[in-house]
Enzyme design. Structure first.
Site, PDB file in Angstrom:
ATOM      1  N   SER A   1       9.866  53.919  67.843  1.00  0.00           N
ATOM      2  CA  SER A   1       8.746  54.608  68.481  1.00  0.00           C
ATOM      3  C   SER A   1       7.500  53.713  68.505  1.00  0.00           C
ATOM      4  O   SER A   1       7.549  52.622  69.059  1.00  0.00           O
ATOM      5  CB  SER A   1       8.518  55.939  67.751  1.00  0.00           C
ATOM      6  OG  SER A   1       7.667  56.769  68.476  1.00  0.00           O
TER       7      SER A   1
ATOM      8  N   ASP B   1      14.254  62.212  75.718  1.00  0.00           N
ATOM      9  CA  ASP B   1      13.089  61.550  75.125  1.00  0.00           C
ATOM     10  C   ASP B   1      12.148  61.121  76.244  1.00  0.00           C
ATOM     11  O   ASP B   1      12.580  60.455  77.191  1.00  0.00           O
ATOM     12  CB  ASP B   1      13.581  60.316  74.336  1.00  0.00           C
ATOM     13  CG  ASP B   1      12.453  59.524  73.702  1.00  0.00           C
ATOM     14  OD1 ASP B   1      11.284  59.956  73.778  1.00  0.00           O
ATOM     15  OD2 ASP B   1      12.749  58.459  73.122  1.00  0.00           O
TER      16      ASP B   1
ATOM     17  N   HIS C   1      13.884  62.144  70.761  1.00  0.00           N
ATOM     18  CA  HIS C   1      12.939  61.221  70.135  1.00  0.00           C
ATOM     19  C   HIS C   1      12.774  61.527  68.645  1.00  0.00           C
ATOM     20  O   HIS C   1      12.602  62.668  68.249  1.00  0.00           O
ATOM     21  CB  HIS C   1      11.571  61.306  70.825  1.00  0.00           C
ATOM     22  CG  HIS C   1      10.657  60.217  70.397  1.00  0.00           C
ATOM     23  ND1 HIS C   1      10.705  58.961  70.967  1.00  0.00           N
ATOM     24  CD2 HIS C   1       9.717  60.141  69.430  1.00  0.00           C
ATOM     25  CE1 HIS C   1       9.821  58.188  70.369  1.00  0.00           C
ATOM     26  NE2 HIS C   1       9.206  58.883  69.436  1.00  0.00           N
TER      27      HIS C   1
END
Length: 352
Positions: free
Chosen positions: A138, A292, A322
């Protein structure tokens, strides 16, 4: 009055979020030697396998996710232990400074400084200087990509062996790519939150979030310039079958651009780096999740790397969302696809 409430409200929201995500201090690990150190004044946690090794080990520098706002060494303790044990590598987890207290480029600079310090001192940790890998998920994937680009041009250090980008966020030009529409309300990262985090990191506040979501923060000529890299046209058709409606472009607002123009810096949005830089990048691993908002950032970067002759291993979790890797063995939760994703990273590491 309202602004004060908003400020204290936001502050408590972030503080509470950090508290909830802080992770537990784990006990000793029978297979790992773990110590907290500082590399170039940046706090790090080093995981070293206790087993003897034939030669020098791989070194993995890990940058945690959390939107540049959340996350700590403890939050990612299980993930880092797993990576170190399973791939028999030395892992260095980096505690970079967080937004909004520390704005861009603080996190990037901490990650870069810790990485350079480690690369200059690999022999202290039994690590092969030719097998150092940057890795992150991320926001950490964003930082890994930025550090990797910076080091690609450095002749005073060994070349990185690889970069591992786990559902990375790589651009803030376009929050209307197909994956942003398809997954706008899918946990753990909503579309609004993605823009919120990027603005917290850049400016320390999320004013103009609406304009940024609508796309009125980028001048038309720049949008055109970057279209060759940031465009739904570069995303394979099969990812567009779940309803995607094209958005009518909104009018450009110059004063918003003034506050966010650093979004065009590759250290913040690595997808915007020039070909000359991308061309020099090390072998890469990219993990994307179908559900995501950041899926397309990963797909677009994969294309850019491949177009520039960089070898890419791509792993796509069809049922992934995610943040799934950080939920590996989290408070009794575990998602099989999260473990599959983590094991795909381990398998890639073993191939290096």
């Amino acid at each position: 009055q309202g602004r004060i409430l908003e400020k204290t409200g936001l502050c408590s929201q972030i503080t509470f979020g950090r508290y909830v995500r802080q992770g537990r201090k784990l006990g000793e690990d029978p297979k790992l030697f773990i110590q907290d150190l500082e590399f170039n004044k940046v706090p790090v946690r080093v995981y070293q396998p206790k087993a003897t090794s034939d030669g020098r080990r791989r070194g993995i520098i890990f940058f945690h996710g959390g939107g540049w706002v959340f996350g700590s060494l403890d939050t990612y303790e299980k993930v880092c232990r797993y990576l170190s044990r399973e791939s028999e590598s030395v892992v260095v987890s980096v505690q970079y400074r967080l937004a909004p207290e520390h704005k861009y480029p603080a996190a990037y600079e901490d990650c870069l400084n810790a990485t350079v310090d480690f690369m200059r001192n690999t022999e202290h940790y039994g690590v092969d200087p030719a097998r150092v890998i940057v890795c992150g998920d991320s926001a950490g994937g964003n930082l890994a990509a930025a550090v990797s680009q910076t080091l690609a041009g450095r002749s005073d250090l060994p070349k990185l062996r690889a970069q591992i980008l786990i559902y990375p966020g790589l651009q803030a030009l376009d929050f209307n790519l197909p994956s942003y529409h398809q997954n706008r309300g899918v946990p753990l990262l909503f579309r609004e939150r993605a823009a919120f985090f990027a603005l917290q990191y850049l400016n320390g506040h999320a004013l103009h979030m609406q304009e940024v979501l609508e796309g009125s923060h980028i001048p038309p000529d720049m949008r055109l310039k970057y279209r060759k890299w940031v465009s739904p046209d570069n995303i394979p058709e099969k990812f567009k079958v779940r309803g995607v409606k094209p958005l009518m472009p909104t009018d450009f607002i110059a004063e918003v651009y003034e506050t966010v123009k650093r979004f065009c810096e590759p250290n913040l949005c690595p997808l915007l780096a020039e070909d000359a830089v991308v061309h020099q990048l090390p072998e890469s691993f990219i993990l994307t999740c179908e559900y995501d908002v950041l899926r397309d950032d990963g797909l677009l970067y994969k294309k850019r790397l491949e177009d520039n002759g960089v070898r890419v291993t791509w792993y796509h979790l069809e049922d992934g969302f995610h943040g799934i890797i950080s939920l590996y063995d989290y408070c009794g939760f575990s998602f099989p696809s999260g473990k599959r994703g983590l094991d795909s990273v381990v398998n890639f590491l073993k191939s290096l």
